[in-house]
Structure formats: structure tokens, C-alpha cells
Design a protein around this motif. Structure first.
Motif, mmCIF file in Angstrom:
data_model
loop_
_atom_site.group_PDB
_atom_site.id
_atom_site.type_symbol
_atom_site.label_atom_id
_atom_site.label_comp_id
_atom_site.label_asym_id
_atom_site.label_seq_id
_atom_site.Cartn_x
_atom_site.Cartn_y
_atom_site.Cartn_z
ATOM 1 N N GLU A 231 0.941 -1.311 -0.179
ATOM 2 C CA GLU A 231 0.143 -0.024 -0.014
ATOM 3 C C GLU A 231 0.850 1.435 -0.051
ATOM 4 N N THR A 232 1.855 1.173 0.893
ATOM 5 C CA THR A 232 2.813 2.570 0.994
ATOM 6 C C THR A 232 3.446 2.672 -0.335
ATOM 7 N N HIS A 233 3.721 1.674 -0.998
ATOM 8 C CA HIS A 233 4.681 1.425 -2.257
ATOM 9 C C HIS A 233 3.831 2.093 -3.288
ATOM 10 N N GLY A 234 2.512 1.855 -3.556
ATOM 11 C CA GLY A 234 1.552 2.039 -4.473
ATOM 12 C C GLY A 234 1.909 1.389 -5.671
ATOM 13 N N ASP A 235 1.629 1.540 -6.997
ATOM 14 C CA ASP A 235 1.431 0.791 -8.168
ATOM 15 C C ASP A 235 2.664 0.859 -9.105
ATOM 16 N N ARG A 236 3.786 1.660 -8.598
ATOM 17 C CA ARG A 236 4.886 1.878 -9.344
ATOM 18 C C ARG A 236 5.364 0.345 -9.840
ATOM 19 N N GLN A 237 5.640 0.062 -11.144
ATOM 20 C CA GLN A 237 6.090 -1.205 -11.286
ATOM 21 C C GLN A 237 7.568 -1.402 -11.432
ATOM 22 N N LEU A 238 7.805 -2.732 -10.944
ATOM 23 C CA LEU A 238 9.245 -3.174 -10.943
ATOM 24 C C LEU A 238 9.364 -4.337 -11.721
ATOM 25 N N PRO A 239 9.339 -4.254 -13.045
ATOM 26 C CA PRO A 239 9.203 -5.713 -13.590
ATOM 27 C C PRO A 239 10.551 -6.474 -13.523
ATOM 28 N N TRP A 240 11.765 -6.178 -13.370
ATOM 29 C CA TRP A 240 12.993 -6.802 -13.364
ATOM 30 C C TRP A 240 12.868 -7.756 -12.128
ATOM 31 N N CYS A 241 12.414 -7.187 -10.801
ATOM 32 C CA CYS A 241 12.450 -7.423 -9.571
ATOM 33 C C CYS A 241 11.408 -8.570 -9.791
ATOM 34 N N ASP A 242 10.166 -8.457 -10.236
ATOM 35 C CA ASP A 242 9.247 -9.473 -10.359
ATOM 36 C C ASP A 242 9.751 -10.648 -11.195
ATOM 37 N N SER A 243 10.567 -10.198 -12.338
ATOM 38 C CA SER A 243 11.025 -11.200 -13.219
ATOM 39 C C SER A 243 11.922 -12.428 -12.391
ATOM 40 N N TYR A 244 12.855 -11.593 -11.647
ATOM 41 C CA TYR A 244 13.867 -12.549 -10.696
ATOM 42 C C TYR A 244 13.154 -13.552 -9.587
ATOM 43 N N SER A 245 12.161 -12.644 -9.147
ATOM 44 C CA SER A 245 11.317 -13.408 -8.262
ATOM 45 C C SER A 245 10.420 -14.588 -8.910
ATOM 46 N N GLU A 246 10.090 -14.501 -9.951
ATOM 47 C CA GLU A 246 9.423 -15.733 -10.526
ATOM 48 C C GLU A 246 10.193 -16.574 -11.452
ATOM 49 N N CYS A 247 11.461 -16.152 -11.663
ATOM 50 C CA CYS A 247 12.180 -17.193 -12.555
ATOM 51 C C CYS A 247 13.417 -17.789 -12.146
ATOM 52 N N LEU A 248 13.745 -17.274 -10.644
ATOM 53 C CA LEU A 248 15.269 -17.468 -10.230
ATOM 54 C C LEU A 248 15.166 -18.829 -9.408
ATOM 55 N N ILE A 249 16.259 -19.968 -9.594
ATOM 56 C CA ILE A 249 16.166 -20.993 -8.875
ATOM 57 C C ILE A 249 17.780 -20.927 -8.177
ATOM 58 N N ARG A 250 17.717 -21.125 -6.976
ATOM 59 C CA ARG A 250 19.265 -21.640 -6.136
ATOM 60 C C ARG A 250 19.187 -23.100 -6.284
ATOM 61 N N LEU A 251 20.621 -23.374 -6.745
ATOM 62 C CA LEU A 251 20.772 -24.920 -6.504
ATOM 63 C C LEU A 251 21.845 -24.944 -5.292
ATOM 64 N N PRO A 252 21.573 -26.308 -4.697
ATOM 65 C CA PRO A 252 22.422 -26.495 -3.498
ATOM 66 C C PRO A 252 23.946 -26.164 -3.609
#
Ligand SMILES: Cc1ncc(COP(=O)(O)O)c(C=O)c1O
Length: 377
Positions: free
Chosen positions: A331-352
Motif C-alpha cells: 500500500e505504501t509503495h503504490g502501483d509503480r511497477q518493478l518488472p525486473w524484480c518481479d521477473s527474478y522473483s518468478e524465474c530464479l532458482i538457487r541450486l544446492p
């Protein structure tokens, strides 16, 4: 199950804890704390450093030192752990979230300037995976607008920006020795104070707002309440454990590097074929092999790969959820988009990745990843 992480014990941890016990002095700022401080000064040239109970607490010390207060704004990447933000929120700051850059999850230094307002107090870059953010650009912006830079170096021990150790560039920097990091002590951290103006006050804040450290050096004849502060210093038992790890840093790093390289070499073909992207390390940064991540094309493929690896008894994990979309801050952030952040959050995997992970196991993980993508050919 191949775990994602396993803390490594280098051998002398129990011996040093025993030594601390035998010395009869196990509270904070004891002999092992001094040994750790000395190690960091020698190895990285950190002029002033203070062990802390965690990186979160080291960042809280930074927030107090900068006199962050209601109405101040602090710029941090949204793709990070809550601890990068919370210490500043606790002092009343508004967090202004920045996007990641297209090449790796670090803050996009070219997008910082547009977020600066007259209320901006500090920039807090996170060196994701121990790979340096673009510190030349960040320090230049900070200089231009008279802002402070606090490096969130939680993952960055033994990593460099050009020839300077990470943690030595910003006004302040915070490291983590949590059990998931390269060098561990269970829970632990460190504040590095590069700006001499903060040196004296940092020590007071560290010791509950008192001049206790000065007193024990014999510089004052009694100690009293001087400022706000908290109990940010760890017990010397923790420092004893940490010192055993630090003595073995070369060995620990060599083991991690070997694993990291096996992944990088082994998965290159998948990258060339366009199935995944591997970590991008800019020419100004070194790699401390803190983590090995791969980027899938989209979330569906990423989640499928996570499930597939789990079915093969391999614990791979995703990473941060965007803080700008969190229940607490959206709510404090509002609707300013941060597409690269979203993409790392959706597509990144860390391996052991951990010292005891054998080359055979790494090859097994790599071949499972190939198997998953083969089905998609
Ligand atoms: C980027 C970042 N900052 C801060 C922290 C907090 O570290 P600690 O657990 O030592 O408080 C973490 C923990 O993983 C982190 O990844």
C-alpha cells in the motif's frame, strides 16, 4: 534428499569455544571478538569493524548512526530480504523501492537518480549472490546528492568491486554470518564503518548506548549512558566459533568455488540452447561463490523444475518475494511497477551449494536439470 545448504564446520570451532570458556570471559567484546576484528582489518583493510548479533542488527546500527527519522526516504532494491528494509522502517523511514537491472538481480544503478527527492537520506545497495552492485555509479550519485550509502554485504564476504573489498566502499556496510552464508557462526553479523565520523558513536550504540568499550580500554574511569543503543554485540562464544571459520576461509572458498565452477561449466550448454540464463558477473565484480542461481524463461517452467528436482530428492529453492508487493508495504509503495524484480522473483532458482557437496552430487543435479529440459525439446 540433497539439502540446499549445510553449515560447514572447519574443525576448531569447539576448541575455541572451550578456550573462551576456560578464559572465564564469554560476554561480548572479548578476546575472540578482538581476533575477528583484527582478521578483517588485516585481510580487507576495514579500518573500523564491529561484530554484531546479525546483519539485520548491523543494519539497524547503521540506521541509528545515520539518524534516520520520520519522513526520511531510503532507496533499496525490492529484490532483497526484509532485513535490508526493516532497520530503516523501524526508525521511521519510508522505503523507496528500486528495480533490479536486466543483467542480474542487483539494483539498477541507472534508475536510482529518478527516485531521489529532497527527503532521500541513503541508498542501500545489496550485492546479490556476493556479486558487487555498480558501486562507481552508486557512489557518484550519492556524492552528487549528498546521500549516504550503506552496503548490504550480507552475502559478500571475500568479494571485490574492482580491487576494493565489498564492504569498504560505502559509508557503512553490513555482513552476515548466518548459517546459510559462506562464513558462519549460527546467527551473526558485522558492521563496517568506513566513514570516520561514525566511529565513536558506533561503538557506543553497540554497547547499549554506553561508553563501556572506552572504559575497558582504560580511556575513561567510569562508563555511563551516552546515547541510544542496544545490545548489538555477540557473546565471545559466537566470536570464537566465527574465528575458527575465518582461519579456514581459503579452504572454505576453494571448496565453494569448485562447486560453483562445476555448475557453471556443466550448465553452459543449456544456456547456449536458450533454456536458462546463468549468473552474470560484470567486469568490475568478482564472484565469492555464495550461491549458484539459474534463471528460467518463466515462472511455470521454474516451478516445474523445482518440483522435478524435489521428486529427484534435490532441494533447490527460489528466492525473494518482491518487497514492494508484500502485505506489509504494497500500500505504501503504490502501483509503480518493478518488472525486473518481479521477473527474478518468478524465474530464479538457487541450486544446492555447500562445502561438503561432492562433485558426483553436483553432476547428478546437473544431469537432472538436463533431463527436465529434454522433455521440453
Ligand atoms: C541481502 C540480505 N540482507 C540481510 C540479511 C540478514 O542477515 P542476518 O540473518 O544475518 O540478519 C540477509 C539474510 O539472508 C540477506 O540475504
Amino acid at each position: 534428499m540433497i539439502p540446499f545448504n549445510k553449515p560447514y564446520f572447519s574443525g576448531n570451532e569447539i576448541n575455541y569455544i572451550r578456550q573462551a570458556i576456560d578464559s572465564g570471559c564469554i560476554s561480548g567484546n572479548g578476546e575472540f571478538t578482538k581476533k575477528c576484528h583484527y582478521f578483517f582489518k588485516e585481510r580487507y583493510g576495514f579500518k573500523n569493524c564491529l561484530l554484531a548479533t546479525s546483519c539485520t542488527d548491523a543494519l539497524e546500527m547503521a540506521s541509528i548512526l545515520l539518524d534516520v527519522k520520520n519522513g526520511d526516504e531510503v532507496i533499496i532494491p525490492s529484490y532483497t530480504f526484509v532485513s535490508t528494509a526493516n532497520p530503516f522502517v523501524l526508525r521511521g523511514a519510508k522505503i523507496v523501492f528500486a528495480d533490479s537491472n536486466p543483467l542480474n538481480p542487483n539494483i539498477d544503478a541507472d534508475k536510482i537518480e529518478e527516485l531521489i527527492t529532497p527527503r532521500t537520506k541513503a541508498i542501500v545497495p545489496v550485492h546479490y549472490a556476493g556479486i558487487a552492485s555498480d558501486m562507481d555509479k552508486i557512489m557518484a550519485i550519492a556524492g552528487k546528492y549528498n546521500l549516504f550509502v550503506v552496503e548490504d554485504a550480507a552475502q559478500s564476504i571475500e568479494s571485490y568491486h574492482k580491487n576494493r573489498p565489498i564492504g569498504s566502499i560505502g559509508h557503512l556496510a553490513a555482513f552476515s554470518f548466518h548459517e546459510t552464508k559462506n562464513i558462519v557462526c549460527g546467527e551473526g553479523g558485522m558492521l563496517v564503518i568506513n566513514d570516520e565520523r561514525f566511529k565513536k558513536r558506533a561503538e557506543i550504540i553497540w554497547e547499549k548506548g554506553t561508553s563501556r568499550a572506552e572504559f575497558f580500554r582504560g580511556e575513561v574511569d567510569k562508563y555511563g549512558w551516552k546515547d541510544i543503543g542496544s545490545s548489538f554485540l555477540p557473546s565471545d562464544l559466537i566470536a570464537a566459533f566465527l574465528f575458527a571459520q575465518l582461519e579456514n576461509i581459503e579452504d572454505i572458498q576453494a571448496k565453494r568455488k569448485q562447486i560453483w565452477q562445476l555448475y557453471d561449466d556443466g550448465l553452459k550448454k543449456l544456456e547456449v540452447k536458450g533454456f536458462v540464463k546463468l549468473p552474470y558477473i560484470p567486469e568490475y565484480a568478482t564472484n565469492n561463490s555464495h550461491l549458484f542461481y539459474i534463471l528460467c524463461e518463466n515462472q511455470k517452467i521454474r516451478d516445474g523444475l523445482l518440483s522435478f528436482l524435489k521428486s529427484k530428492q534435490i532441494r533447490a529453492v527460489f528466492h525473494y518475494l518482491p518487497l514492494h508487493k508484500s502485505d506489509f508495504y504494497s500500500e505504501t509503495h503504490g502501483d509503480r511497477q518493478l518488472p525486473w524484480c518481479d521477473s527474478y522473483s518468478e524465474c530464479l532458482i538457487r541450486l544446492p551449494i555447500y562445502c561438503e557437496l561432492s562433485g558426483e552430487k553436483v553432476k547428478e543435479i546437473i544431469s537432472c536439470i538436463y533431463k527436465y529440459f529434454e522433455c521440453r525439446l
